[in-house]
Design a protein around this motif. Structure first.
Motif, PDB file in Angstrom:
ATOM      1  N   CYS A 116      -6.415  -3.113   1.199  1.00  0.00           N
ATOM      2  CA  CYS A 116      -5.464  -3.620   0.198  1.00  0.00           C
ATOM      3  C   CYS A 116      -5.175  -5.096   0.438  1.00  0.00           C
ATOM      4  O   CYS A 116      -4.540  -5.741  -0.385  1.00  0.00           O
ATOM      5  N   HIS A 119      -2.760  -0.271   8.516  1.00  0.00           N
ATOM      6  CA  HIS A 119      -2.502   0.774   7.508  1.00  0.00           C
ATOM      7  C   HIS A 119      -3.448   1.958   7.742  1.00  0.00           C
ATOM      8  O   HIS A 119      -4.578   1.787   8.198  1.00  0.00           O
ATOM      9  N   CYS A 152      -6.135  -4.007   6.300  1.00  0.00           N
ATOM     10  CA  CYS A 152      -6.407  -2.944   5.323  1.00  0.00           C
ATOM     11  C   CYS A 152      -7.209  -3.480   4.136  1.00  0.00           C
ATOM     12  O   CYS A 152      -7.167  -4.667   3.831  1.00  0.00           O
ATOM     13  N   HIS A 203      -0.873   3.304   2.808  1.00  0.00           N
ATOM     14  CA  HIS A 203      -0.486   1.968   3.273  1.00  0.00           C
ATOM     15  C   HIS A 203       0.697   2.005   4.233  1.00  0.00           C
ATOM     16  O   HIS A 203       1.378   0.997   4.429  1.00  0.00           O
TER      17      HIS A 203
HETATM   18 ZN    ZN Z   1      -3.089  -1.144   2.867  1.00  0.00          ZN
END
Ligand code: ZN
Length: 326
Positions: free
Chosen positions: A193, A199, A191, A180
């Motif tokens: 996430c 990222h 990303c 990340h």
């Molecule tokens: Zn990420």
């Protein structure tokens, strides 16, 4: 004399007692349980699908308990030093299990307490990348190295770092979450996430390489007849000489090399090993791409593909158990 003989027998038995560790590798798809020797030999290993149905996360610990029972039934003489767990993250170390882990339907999975209670053994919990770097240090290319980093590039991207001989955990146990780091500021890719843009994982993980390819192709005005659906397709197209795919791989190499450069700056490792399915399937091309574009002003450490394969986190979990019981 009889007592001396008894002592001798006891000592022998005592030594046998600590020649093994139980290792658990819990991922969103599969859970594996193994009995591992001190030298890193996997003596027994069983795999099952990670349970996805049930009232709560305890169904997973219950399944692990059953799997340990099966392994131990085949090796009744083994007296493990402890249980090491490599788990998908993010982890809540206070509660002893993964919390809000993506791709499983449970908020929390209790791991440490149920296993400790059931088997009366010390239990050690690590996230999968931290376990992997321990495995590399104890059983792989990192033997005798005090500063090393392991990077996995598979569905996601993760990392673990050992600095001055110590595994870096960080305040929440999530140090070295290098997937990340921001490594791209031109393609505006969100990303997986969902927390940021640019990222490393958002661009270069197995799941996201097709998305990066699509964005890159659009940004560079490349007309692609059939968009590759998987990372494997992208690499296959490049191997077959497709100009767009080859151009994209150059961009991917630059992203990977920027990330590895950041890793070198942050941890000053003597060795970086890389693994994970994307690496294992494309090792020479990825490794040479990283070496081509890594910041040449840095003192570059040895960078190589891990030889421990898919067992690395399992071996690291065992290493954690042995480390507490020398
Ligand atoms: Zn990420």
């Amino acid at each position: 004399m009889a007592v001396a003989r008894l002592n001798k027998r006891y000592r022998i038995k005592y030594n046998i007692m600590h020649h093994h560790a139980l290792a658990i590798d819990l991922g969103a798809t599969n859970v594996r349980v193994a009995l591992v020797s001190r030298s890193g030999k996997v003596i027994a290993k069983i795999k099952d699908k990670t349970p996805k149905h049930g009232k709560n996360g305890a169904v997973i610990s219950q399944r692990i308990i059953e799997m340990i029972g099966l392994v131990m039934a085949k090796h009744p003489d083994a007296r493990p030093a402890g249980i090491g767990i490599s788990s998908m993250g993010p982890l809540d170390y206070q509660r002893g299990g993964p919390l809000h882990s993506p791709n499983i339907p449970f908020t929390f999975v209790p791991l440490v307490e149920p296993l400790r209670r059931k088997f009366s053994l010390p239990v050690f919990l690590l996230n999968d990348a931290n376990a992997a770097v321990l495995g590399e240090q104890r059983f792989g290319a990192g033997k005798k190295k005090k500063n090393l980093v392991y990077i996995t590039i598979s569905t996601g991207i993760g990392g673990g770092a050992i600095v001055d001989g110590n595994l870096l955990l960080g305040g929440s146990g999530n140090a070295a979450e290098v997937g990340h780091m921001i490594v791209d500021t031109t393609h505006n890719i969100r990303c997986s996430c969902k927390k940021g843009i640019g990222h490393w994982e958002g661009c270069a993980s197995g799941r996201n390489i097709p998305k990066f390819f699509k964005t890159w192709a659009k940004a560079h005005g490349k007309k692609i007849a059939v968009m590759p659906a998987t990372a494997k397709d992208v690499f296959d197209h490049a191997r077959s000489g497709n100009a767009a795919a080859r151009g994209f791989l150059d961009a991917l190499h630059r992203v990977n090399a920027r990330a590895i450069s950041n890793v070198i700056v942050a941890y000053d490792p003597e060795l970086i090993t890389i693994g994970g399915s994307v690496v294992f399937m494309n090792a020479p091309v990825l490794l040479s791409g990283i070496k081509k574009y890594v910041d040449r002003h840095l003192k570059t450490p040895e960078i190589r593909v891990s030889r421990l394969g898919d067992d690395i986190a399992l071996l690291g979990a065992a290493a954690a158990a042995f480390a507490q019981n020398k």
